[in-house]
Design a protein around this motif. Structure first.
Motif, PDB file in Angstrom:
ATOM      1  N   VAL A   1       0.824  -1.211   0.000  1.00 39.08           N
ATOM      2  CA  VAL A   1       0.000   0.000   0.000  1.00 39.08           C
ATOM      3  C   VAL A   1       0.865   1.270   0.000  1.00 39.08           C
ATOM      4  O   VAL A   1       0.650   2.155  -0.846  1.00 39.08           O
ATOM      5  N   PRO A   2       1.870   1.377   0.883  1.00 40.87           N
ATOM      6  CA  PRO A   2       2.729   2.558   0.788  1.00 40.87           C
ATOM      7  C   PRO A   2       3.456   2.656  -0.558  1.00 40.87           C
ATOM      8  O   PRO A   2       3.687   3.758  -1.058  1.00 40.87           O
ATOM      9  N   GLY A   3       3.771   1.504  -1.137  1.00 45.97           N
ATOM     10  CA  GLY A   3       4.444   1.500  -2.437  1.00 45.97           C
ATOM     11  C   GLY A   3       3.535   2.022  -3.543  1.00 45.97           C
ATOM     12  O   GLY A   3       3.934   2.855  -4.364  1.00 45.97           O
ATOM     13  N   LEU A   4       2.302   1.525  -3.538  1.00 46.95           N
ATOM     14  CA  LEU A   4       1.309   2.016  -4.496  1.00 46.95           C
ATOM     15  C   LEU A   4       1.162   3.522  -4.392  1.00 46.95           C
ATOM     16  O   LEU A   4       1.147   4.243  -5.385  1.00 46.95           O
ATOM     17  N   LEU A   5       1.068   3.974  -3.142  1.00 45.28           N
ATOM     18  CA  LEU A   5       0.915   5.410  -2.894  1.00 45.28           C
ATOM     19  C   LEU A   5       2.088   6.197  -3.437  1.00 45.28           C
ATOM     20  O   LEU A   5       1.919   7.283  -3.995  1.00 45.28           O
ATOM     21  N   GLY A   6       3.280   5.663  -3.248  1.00 46.47           N
ATOM     22  CA  GLY A   6       4.475   6.333  -3.755  1.00 46.47           C
ATOM     23  C   GLY A   6       4.385   6.528  -5.268  1.00 46.47           C
ATOM     24  O   GLY A   6       4.634   7.614  -5.791  1.00 46.47           O
ATOM     25  N   GLU A   7       3.992   5.454  -5.969  1.00 47.02           N
ATOM     26  CA  GLU A   7       3.883   5.569  -7.429  1.00 47.02           C
ATOM     27  C   GLU A   7       2.769   6.547  -7.817  1.00 47.02           C
ATOM     28  O   GLU A   7       2.922   7.339  -8.751  1.00 47.02           O
ATOM     29  N   PHE A   8       1.654   6.502  -7.087  1.00 48.17           N
ATOM     30  CA  PHE A   8       0.554   7.425  -7.395  1.00 48.17           C
ATOM     31  C   PHE A   8       0.998   8.878  -7.235  1.00 48.17           C
ATOM     32  O   PHE A   8       0.669   9.744  -8.043  1.00 48.17           O
ATOM     33  N   VAL A   9       1.723   9.143  -6.130  1.00 50.07           N
ATOM     34  CA  VAL A   9       2.158  10.508  -5.844  1.00 50.07           C
ATOM     35  C   VAL A   9       3.058  11.021  -6.975  1.00 50.07           C
ATOM     36  O   VAL A   9       2.894  12.129  -7.476  1.00 50.07           O
ATOM     37  N   ILE A  10       4.003  10.183  -7.399  1.00 50.25           N
ATOM     38  CA  ILE A  10       4.907  10.591  -8.482  1.00 50.25           C
ATOM     39  C   ILE A  10       4.104  10.859  -9.764  1.00 50.25           C
ATOM     40  O   ILE A  10       4.253  11.886 -10.414  1.00 50.25           O
ATOM     41  N   GLY A  11       3.210   9.912 -10.090  1.00 50.77           N
ATOM     42  CA  GLY A  11       2.481  10.007 -11.359  1.00 50.77           C
ATOM     43  C   GLY A  11       1.566  11.216 -11.412  1.00 50.77           C
ATOM     44  O   GLY A  11       1.571  11.969 -12.384  1.00 50.77           O
ATOM     45  N   ARG A  12       0.780  11.409 -10.347  1.00 48.13           N
ATOM     46  CA  ARG A  12      -0.165  12.516 -10.404  1.00 48.13           C
ATOM     47  C   ARG A  12       0.549  13.861 -10.361  1.00 48.13           C
ATOM     48  O   ARG A  12       0.133  14.818 -10.982  1.00 48.13           O
ATOM     49  N   ARG A  13       1.642  13.919  -9.593  1.00 50.63           N
ATOM     50  CA  ARG A  13       2.362  15.186  -9.490  1.00 50.63           C
ATOM     51  C   ARG A  13       2.951  15.576 -10.852  1.00 50.63           C
ATOM     52  O   ARG A  13       2.878  16.720 -11.268  1.00 50.63           O
ATOM     53  N   ALA A  14       3.543  14.597 -11.527  1.00 42.06           N
ATOM     54  CA  ALA A  14       4.269  14.919 -12.763  1.00 42.06           C
ATOM     55  C   ALA A  14       3.370  14.923 -13.994  1.00 42.06           C
ATOM     56  O   ALA A  14       3.665  15.578 -14.976  1.00 42.06           O
ATOM     57  N   LYS A  15       2.288  14.137 -13.945  1.00 36.12           N
ATOM     58  CA  LYS A  15       1.439  13.944 -15.127  1.00 36.12           C
ATOM     59  C   LYS A  15       2.268  13.525 -16.348  1.00 36.12           C
ATOM     60  O   LYS A  15       2.053  13.993 -17.466  1.00 36.12           O
TER      61      LYS A  15
ATOM     62  N   ALA B   1      -1.580   6.815 -12.743  1.00 40.90           N
ATOM     63  CA  ALA B   1      -1.895   7.996 -11.920  1.00 40.90           C
ATOM     64  C   ALA B   1      -1.592   9.286 -12.666  1.00 40.90           C
ATOM     65  O   ALA B   1      -2.099  10.350 -12.310  1.00 40.90           O
ATOM     66  N   SER B   2      -0.781   9.201 -13.719  1.00 42.32           N
ATOM     67  CA  SER B   2      -0.467  10.420 -14.467  1.00 42.32           C
ATOM     68  C   SER B   2      -1.668  10.898 -15.270  1.00 42.32           C
ATOM     69  O   SER B   2      -1.682  12.017 -15.760  1.00 42.32           O
ATOM     70  N   TYR B   3      -2.669  10.035 -15.407  1.00 39.29           N
ATOM     71  CA  TYR B   3      -3.877  10.440 -16.122  1.00 39.29           C
ATOM     72  C   TYR B   3      -4.978  10.897 -15.157  1.00 39.29           C
ATOM     73  O   TYR B   3      -6.141  10.973 -15.529  1.00 39.29           O
TER      74      TYR B   3
END
Ligand code: PFF
Length: 473
Positions: free
Chosen positions: A54-68, A241-243
């Motif tokens: 779960v923390p790992g998923l969150l890490g990837e989500f944070v990177i993806g949404r922030r950078a798009k 998450a970038s989308y």
């Protein structure tokens, strides 16, 4: 051209669950569980899903949404350093490696599906009913495997080329409910099979002594399986998450996805284990290796009057689950080519189809290559990938990651924000480095405590090297 986004919140969640739910749940999970002590493995595995997944998923989500952006562009643009872009490039390697073996397994499943459908209504059922062992072993690698790999890859590319909304989102919206409904139906039916109780007993019993005795030997495989099943470490979740728009609570979404993925995994076990035991197959002795699902279950289906129909339903579910995962693998390099090299989606998909057609064919012809890619290489790439992404979150994004975590999140999730960042920057990478080292036989070579010491030294050196970066730790 403006970048596509998901049409709906549920669309993103289903796409991410679709990525997570796949052969990892239905095909890899039963035999990894069987090889590592059944339910003892399950407990450790569930713990790792919560503590690392779960923390790992969150890490990837944070990177993806922030950078798009795709993983390469995301790490490069957020850090302002080319070097991190190369680290992001690891995800392209991982995606190609994953899809090269996954498409071969997807092809096997597709072949069983096609032959079950063709045999519905005929006497004697599908051809593999007659003698499942040789049927699988004889045709698992070779020209036929390559042909079905190409077919499976073509289906994958067909969805991805249609785009984020019209391809991936629409596809997973249709596939996910079908998977759950069919699996529930199969689990109910499996419960009526003779000896089903023995299957549940093997699968669900809680044996603390076994957990204690085998803890360190099951840690590595449990971690590998947890990462694989949640699709973390590859960059798929960065890409998806970038989308995203800004309105979603990432902690909430990560938790939902992990819960739904675990639910389907457990459900798949409730189909597979009773059926294996109904057949008199003990997963601990004969159920290991990549043929277990096929050989064991084909035998179970063969005993039934409507066997071909049930086999078609089962292999149909698995095909859908595999496809909703394979599209998420292909989307990583497609997004890289589209974002970074200005290729059209169509060209990017075609180019990657060509590449993976070849690399997959090698896997489909050479069992030794397949074994290495599907086991060691994928475990290594996912573990290293997730460690890199989380170090990035903790040491490069720092406070920005916290802000991203908190956007759209409720008060409960916010309370976990700082501990999460610490886990991302320190605890989880350390743990991952440790499992990597044990996974490579280091522990067997030098012993347990020297391995721990080495993991700590590597971890500390990594952090020391990153100290110059903007950090919160
Ligand atoms: N989670 C998928 C499964 O369980 O089958 C496999 C997977 C998909 C792994 C996508 C990694 C990935 F990026």
């Amino acid at each position: 051209m403006t970048r596509e986004t998901w049409a709906t919140r549920i669309g993103f969640i289903l796409a991410a669950v679709g990525s997570a739910v796949g052969l990892g749940n239905i095909w890899r999970f039963p035999w990894v569980t069987a090889e590592n002590g059944g339910s003892a493995f399950l407990v450790v595995y569930l713990f790792i899903v919560l503590a690392i997944g779960v923390p790992g998923l969150l890490g990837e989500f944070v990177i993806g949404r922030r950078a798009k952006r795709n993983p390469v562009g995301a790490l490069e643009s957020l850090s302002g350093s080319r070097a991190w872009g190369y680290v992001g490039g690891l995800s392209v390697v991982t995606a190609v490696a994953l899809l090269s073996f996954y498409s071969v397994v997807g092809g096997w499943i597709l072949r069983y599906f096609v032959e079950s459908v063709a045999a519905v209504g005929t006497a004697g059922g599908a051809p593999f009913f007659a003698d499942p062992g040789p049927y699988f072993d004889g045709a698992a690698f070779g020209a036929q495997a390559v042909a079905y790999h190409l077919l499976f890859l073509a289906l994958t590319a067909g969805i991805v080329v249609a785009g984020v909304r019209r391809g991936i989102e629409l596809g997973t919206k249709a596939m996910m409910p079908a998977i759950v409904v069919l699996l529930v139906a199969l689990a109910v039916w499996a419960a009526t099979r003779p000896n089903a109780a023995a299957g549940y007993a093997f699968y669900l019993r809680f044996d603390l002594a076994t957990v204690r005795e085998n803890f360190f030997s099951i840690l590595g495989p449990a971690a590998g399986q947890a990462l694989f099943t949640l699709s973390v470490g590859a960059g798929t979740m960065i890409t998806y998450a970038s989308y995203l728009g800004e309105d979603q609570s990432l902690p909430m979404d990560a938790t939902t996805i992990a819960v739904l993925n675990t639910f389907v995994g457990v459900l798949a076990g409730l189909v597979v284990f009773p059926l294996l035991f109904a057949q008199g197959i003990d997963p601990a002795s004969t159920g290991t290796g990549e043929g277990a699902l096929f050989v064991g279950l084909a035998g179970a289906f063969a005993q039934l009057p409507a066997g071909s129909l049930i086999a078609a339903a089962f292999f149909g579910v698995v095909t859908l689950a595999a496809l909703s995962s394979s599209i998420s693998m292909l989307e990583i390099p497609v997004a890289v080519l589209v974002d970074e090299y200005d290729l059209t989606r169509r060209r990017a998909t075609a180019a990657l189809f060509g590449l993976i057609a070849v690399t997959g064919a090698v896997n489909g012809l050479a069992p030794a290559v397949f074994g290495f890619v599907a086991g060691t290489l994928v475990d290594l790439l996912l573990t290293a990938g997730l460690a890199a992404f989380l170090l990035f979150v903790g040491w490069v994004l720092g406070r920005d990651a916290l802000a991203e975590f908190e956007t759209g999140a409720g008060p409960l999730a916010r309370r976990f924000a700082t501990p999460w960042l610490f886990a991302a920057g320190v605890a989880i990478p350390l743990f991952l480095v440790f499992t990597l080292l044990t996974g490579f036989g280091l522990r067997a070579a030098v012993g347990f405590w020297p391995t721990v010491a080495l993991a700590v030294v590597v971890g500390v050196a990594t952090f020391a090297g990153l100290r110059g970066q903007k950090s919160v730790v």
